[in-house]
Design a protein around this motif. Structure first.
Motif, PDB file in Angstrom:
ATOM      1  N   ALA A 291      31.221  48.115  22.301  1.00  0.00           N
ATOM      2  CA  ALA A 291      30.159  48.928  22.891  1.00  0.00           C
ATOM      3  C   ALA A 291      30.632  49.991  23.874  1.00  0.00           C
ATOM      4  O   ALA A 291      29.851  50.873  24.236  1.00  0.00           O
ATOM      5  CB  ALA A 291      29.166  48.010  23.613  1.00  0.00           C
ATOM      6  N   SER A 292      31.879  49.933  24.318  1.00  0.00           N
ATOM      7  CA  SER A 292      32.317  50.823  25.397  1.00  0.00           C
ATOM      8  C   SER A 292      32.958  52.107  24.868  1.00  0.00           C
ATOM      9  O   SER A 292      33.096  52.315  23.661  1.00  0.00           O
ATOM     10  CB  SER A 292      33.309  50.089  26.295  1.00  0.00           C
ATOM     11  N   HIS A 293      33.362  52.944  25.809  1.00  0.00           N
ATOM     12  CA  HIS A 293      34.090  54.167  25.471  1.00  0.00           C
ATOM     13  C   HIS A 293      35.601  53.937  25.507  1.00  0.00           C
ATOM     14  O   HIS A 293      36.380  54.888  25.532  1.00  0.00           O
ATOM     15  CB  HIS A 293      33.705  55.296  26.420  1.00  0.00           C
ATOM     16  N   GLY A 294      36.007  52.684  25.508  1.00  0.00           N
ATOM     17  CA  GLY A 294      37.427  52.349  25.518  1.00  0.00           C
ATOM     18  C   GLY A 294      37.805  51.309  26.548  1.00  0.00           C
ATOM     19  O   GLY A 294      38.799  50.609  26.403  1.00  0.00           O
ATOM     20  N   CYS A 295      36.997  51.193  27.599  1.00  0.00           N
ATOM     21  CA  CYS A 295      37.270  50.197  28.627  1.00  0.00           C
ATOM     22  C   CYS A 295      36.943  48.787  28.122  1.00  0.00           C
ATOM     23  O   CYS A 295      36.229  48.614  27.136  1.00  0.00           O
ATOM     24  CB  CYS A 295      36.452  50.475  29.881  1.00  0.00           C
ATOM     25  N   VAL A 296      37.440  47.794  28.837  1.00  0.00           N
ATOM     26  CA  VAL A 296      37.138  46.397  28.561  1.00  0.00           C
ATOM     27  C   VAL A 296      36.132  45.929  29.606  1.00  0.00           C
ATOM     28  O   VAL A 296      36.419  45.954  30.801  1.00  0.00           O
ATOM     29  CB  VAL A 296      38.402  45.528  28.608  1.00  0.00           C
ATOM     30  N   ARG A 297      34.949  45.551  29.162  1.00  0.00           N
ATOM     31  CA  ARG A 297      33.902  45.099  30.083  1.00  0.00           C
ATOM     32  C   ARG A 297      33.882  43.581  30.156  1.00  0.00           C
ATOM     33  O   ARG A 297      34.072  42.907  29.147  1.00  0.00           O
ATOM     34  CB  ARG A 297      32.527  45.558  29.606  1.00  0.00           C
ATOM     35  N   MET A 298      33.575  43.067  31.341  1.00  0.00           N
ATOM     36  CA  MET A 298      33.457  41.624  31.549  1.00  0.00           C
ATOM     37  C   MET A 298      32.167  41.316  32.285  1.00  0.00           C
ATOM     38  O   MET A 298      31.538  42.210  32.872  1.00  0.00           O
ATOM     39  CB  MET A 298      34.648  41.103  32.377  1.00  0.00           C
ATOM     40  N   ASP A 299      31.788  40.042  32.272  1.00  0.00           N
ATOM     41  CA  ASP A 299      30.687  39.625  33.134  1.00  0.00           C
ATOM     42  C   ASP A 299      31.075  39.871  34.580  1.00  0.00           C
ATOM     43  O   ASP A 299      32.240  39.721  34.976  1.00  0.00           O
ATOM     44  CB  ASP A 299      30.375  38.140  32.916  1.00  0.00           C
ATOM     45  N   ASN A 300      30.104  40.227  35.384  1.00  0.00           N
ATOM     46  CA  ASN A 300      30.403  40.650  36.747  1.00  0.00           C
ATOM     47  C   ASN A 300      30.928  39.541  37.647  1.00  0.00           C
ATOM     48  O   ASN A 300      31.771  39.780  38.518  1.00  0.00           O
ATOM     49  CB  ASN A 300      29.166  41.303  37.363  1.00  0.00           C
ATOM     50  N   ASP A 301      30.449  38.309  37.444  1.00  0.00           N
ATOM     51  CA  ASP A 301      30.989  37.222  38.247  1.00  0.00           C
ATOM     52  C   ASP A 301      32.458  36.973  37.900  1.00  0.00           C
ATOM     53  O   ASP A 301      33.270  36.637  38.763  1.00  0.00           O
ATOM     54  CB  ASP A 301      30.164  35.942  38.072  1.00  0.00           C
ATOM     55  N   VAL A 302      32.817  37.205  36.635  1.00  0.00           N
ATOM     56  CA  VAL A 302      34.197  36.990  36.198  1.00  0.00           C
ATOM     57  C   VAL A 302      35.115  38.056  36.762  1.00  0.00           C
ATOM     58  O   VAL A 302      36.206  37.760  37.261  1.00  0.00           O
ATOM     59  CB  VAL A 302      34.291  36.964  34.660  1.00  0.00           C
ATOM     60  N   ILE A 303      34.703  39.319  36.705  1.00  0.00           N
ATOM     61  CA  ILE A 303      35.569  40.389  37.205  1.00  0.00           C
ATOM     62  C   ILE A 303      35.761  40.265  38.718  1.00  0.00           C
ATOM     63  O   ILE A 303      36.831  40.580  39.244  1.00  0.00           O
ATOM     64  CB  ILE A 303      35.024  41.784  36.829  1.00  0.00           C
ATOM     65  N   VAL A 304      34.752  39.774  39.402  1.00  0.00           N
ATOM     66  CA  VAL A 304      34.907  39.541  40.845  1.00  0.00           C
ATOM     67  C   VAL A 304      35.973  38.482  41.088  1.00  0.00           C
ATOM     68  O   VAL A 304      36.840  38.632  41.967  1.00  0.00           O
ATOM     69  CB  VAL A 304      33.563  39.124  41.488  1.00  0.00           C
ATOM     70  N   GLN A 305      35.942  37.409  40.304  1.00  0.00           N
ATOM     71  CA  GLN A 305      36.939  36.352  40.457  1.00  0.00           C
ATOM     72  C   GLN A 305      38.333  36.864  40.105  1.00  0.00           C
ATOM     73  O   GLN A 305      39.307  36.594  40.818  1.00  0.00           O
ATOM     74  CB  GLN A 305      36.577  35.166  39.561  1.00  0.00           C
ATOM     75  N   LEU A 306      38.440  37.610  39.014  1.00  0.00           N
ATOM     76  CA  LEU A 306      39.736  38.154  38.626  1.00  0.00           C
ATOM     77  C   LEU A 306      40.292  39.083  39.688  1.00  0.00           C
ATOM     78  O   LEU A 306      41.502  39.108  39.942  1.00  0.00           O
ATOM     79  CB  LEU A 306      39.621  38.904  37.294  1.00  0.00           C
ATOM     80  N   SER A 307      39.433  39.850  40.320  1.00  0.00           N
ATOM     81  CA  SER A 307      39.897  40.797  41.334  1.00  0.00           C
ATOM     82  C   SER A 307      40.532  40.078  42.523  1.00  0.00           C
ATOM     83  O   SER A 307      41.349  40.657  43.243  1.00  0.00           O
ATOM     84  CB  SER A 307      38.732  41.663  41.815  1.00  0.00           C
ATOM     85  N   LYS A 308      40.164  38.820  42.717  1.00  0.00           N
ATOM     86  CA  LYS A 308      40.744  38.030  43.800  1.00  0.00           C
ATOM     87  C   LYS A 308      42.055  37.374  43.400  1.00  0.00           C
ATOM     88  O   LYS A 308      42.885  37.046  44.253  1.00  0.00           O
ATOM     89  CB  LYS A 308      39.756  36.939  44.241  1.00  0.00           C
ATOM     90  N   GLU A 309      42.247  37.177  42.102  1.00  0.00           N
ATOM     91  CA  GLU A 309      43.377  36.380  41.621  1.00  0.00           C
ATOM     92  C   GLU A 309      44.474  37.174  40.913  1.00  0.00           C
ATOM     93  O   GLU A 309      45.641  36.786  40.951  1.00  0.00           O
ATOM     94  CB  GLU A 309      42.859  35.289  40.680  1.00  0.00           C
ATOM     95  N   VAL A 310      44.098  38.263  40.267  1.00  0.00           N
ATOM     96  CA  VAL A 310      45.089  39.059  39.535  1.00  0.00           C
ATOM     97  C   VAL A 310      45.811  39.990  40.510  1.00  0.00           C
ATOM     98  O   VAL A 310      45.177  40.739  41.251  1.00  0.00           O
ATOM     99  CB  VAL A 310      44.418  39.872  38.407  1.00  0.00           C
ATOM    100  N   LYS A 311      47.111  39.954  40.477  1.00  0.00           N
ATOM    101  CA  LYS A 311      47.902  40.736  41.420  1.00  0.00           C
ATOM    102  C   LYS A 311      48.292  42.094  40.832  1.00  0.00           C
ATOM    103  O   LYS A 311      48.626  42.193  39.653  1.00  0.00           O
ATOM    104  CB  LYS A 311      49.161  39.962  41.801  1.00  0.00           C
ATOM    105  N   PRO A 312      48.261  43.145  41.650  1.00  0.00           N
ATOM    106  CA  PRO A 312      48.793  44.430  41.193  1.00  0.00           C
ATOM    107  C   PRO A 312      50.236  44.253  40.716  1.00  0.00           C
ATOM    108  O   PRO A 312      51.011  43.511  41.314  1.00  0.00           O
ATOM    109  CB  PRO A 312      48.724  45.298  42.455  1.00  0.00           C
ATOM    110  N   GLY A 313      50.567  44.921  39.648  1.00  0.00           N
ATOM    111  CA  GLY A 313      51.896  44.779  39.052  1.00  0.00           C
ATOM    112  C   GLY A 313      51.915  43.827  37.882  1.00  0.00           C
ATOM    113  O   GLY A 313      52.897  43.761  37.146  1.00  0.00           O
ATOM    114  N   SER A 314      50.818  43.076  37.680  1.00  0.00           N
ATOM    115  CA  SER A 314      50.734  42.143  36.555  1.00  0.00           C
ATOM    116  C   SER A 314      50.642  42.914  35.240  1.00  0.00           C
ATOM    117  O   SER A 314      49.976  43.947  35.154  1.00  0.00           O
ATOM    118  CB  SER A 314      49.500  41.253  36.692  1.00  0.00           C
ATOM    119  N   TYR A 315      51.293  42.377  34.210  1.00  0.00           N
ATOM    120  CA  TYR A 315      51.219  42.998  32.895  1.00  0.00           C
ATOM    121  C   TYR A 315      49.974  42.558  32.145  1.00  0.00           C
ATOM    122  O   TYR A 315      49.539  41.404  32.255  1.00  0.00           O
ATOM    123  CB  TYR A 315      52.450  42.638  32.066  1.00  0.00           C
ATOM    124  N   VAL A 316      49.424  43.487  31.375  1.00  0.00           N
ATOM    125  CA  VAL A 316      48.274  43.233  30.509  1.00  0.00           C
ATOM    126  C   VAL A 316      48.646  43.708  29.110  1.00  0.00           C
ATOM    127  O   VAL A 316      49.115  44.838  28.937  1.00  0.00           O
ATOM    128  CB  VAL A 316      47.025  43.987  31.006  1.00  0.00           C
TER     129      VAL A 316
END
Length: 218
Positions: free
Chosen positions: A189-214
Motif C-alpha cells: 500500500a505504500s510509496h516504498g516505505c515499510v509501515r508498522m503498527d504504531n505501538d510496534v514502531i514506538v517499541q522498536l524506536s526504543k530498542e533498535v540502535k543506530p548503525g544496525s543493519y536492515v
C-alpha cells in the motif's frame, strides 16, 4: 542533526501539550481514539495503540514459533565481511523479523510495503537515526515534514549500503515508520516505505540502535 533523547522529548512534549491545546487535539485525533490518554508520552506513543486494536485486521503472533522457525537468514556480507542484520523485511510475506546477536529470529510483525507502482527497494540498509512526530527537525521540503501524520509517531531513518564497498550511499527516501491507516498493514500500500503498527514502531524506536543493519528482500 536529529537528537534522540526520549526523556527530554517527553518533557518538551508535556510542556507543549500543556500550553498548546490545538496541537494536543490534533495529535490525539491522529493517533488515538476517543479514550483519554494521560501525559504527553501517552498522547504521542500510546495513541494509536487503541486505534490499531479496534480498526486493524488480525495480526500474526509476534512469537509464532512456526513462522519464526522458518524465518529468512539474517546473514549479510558487507565489504567482504560477514555481518548479521538486526532486522529482515520479507516483502513476499509483508513481514518484519527481528534477530538477536546470534542471528536467531525472536519476533515477527506484519507490515505494509510498496504497492505495485512504487515497490519497496531491496538491499542492505543501515539505521541512521530515529525521528519523532511531528518531524520538525526533518529537512525542509521532505514529505515527512510536509505530511507528518502519514508517518505515525516514529520513523527509523534508513540509508542504503553498498554491499561491495560498505559505503553509505545515503537515503533513498524509504524508511520504516508508523501509519495513519491500520487497515493497510499486511498489504502492498505504500510509496516504498515499510509501515508498522504504531505501538510496534514506538517499541522498536526504543530498542533498535543506530548503525544496525536492515536487510530488505523479496
Amino acid at each position: 542533526m536529529v537528537k534522540v533523547n526520549e526523556i527530554s522529548f517527553n518533557t518538551n512534549m508535556a510542556q507543549n501539550v500543556a500550553t498548546t491545546k490545538t496541537q494536543q487535539q490534533e495529535t490525539s485525533s491522529i493517533f488515538s481514539n476517543s479514550q483519554s490518554q494521560t501525559g504527553a508520552l501517552g498522547e504521542m506513543e500510546g495513541l494509536s495503540i487503541q486505534q490499531t486494536a479496534q480498526t486493524a485486521p488480525k495480526r500474526i503472533d509476534k512469537h509464532d514459533k512456526t513462522i519464526l522457525a522458518n524465518a529468512p537468514s539474517c546473514q549479510i556480507e558487507v565489504a567482504g565481511k560477514k555481518q548479521k542484520a538486526s532486522i529482515v523485511v520479507d516483502l513476499s510475506e509483508n513481514r518484519l523479523y527481528r534477530y538477536d546477536n546470534e542471528g536467531k529470529a525472536y519476533e515477527v510483525y506484519s507490515v505494509a510495503s510498496g504497492k505495485k507502482t512504487s515497490p519497496t527497494s531491496t538491499g542492505i540498509r543501515k539505521v541512521s537515526h530515529i525521528e519523532t512526530y511531528p518531524y520538525t527537525e526533518a529537512p525542509a521540503g521532505t514529505k515527512r515534514r510536509k505530511s507528518p501524520k502519514a508517518y505515525g509517531p516514529k520513523i527509523l531513518i534508513l540509508t542504503t549500503i553498498d554491499p561491495k564497498t560498505g559505503k553509505d550511499l545515503g537515503s533513498n527516501g524509504e524508511f520504516i515508520h508508523g501509519n495513519n491507516n491500520p487497515a493497510s498493514i499486511g498489504t502492498y500500500a505504500s510509496h516504498g516505505c515499510v509501515r508498522m503498527d504504531n505501538d510496534v514502531i514506538v517499541q522498536l524506536s526504543k530498542e533498535v540502535k543506530p548503525g544496525s543493519y536492515v536487510l530488505i528482500q523479496k
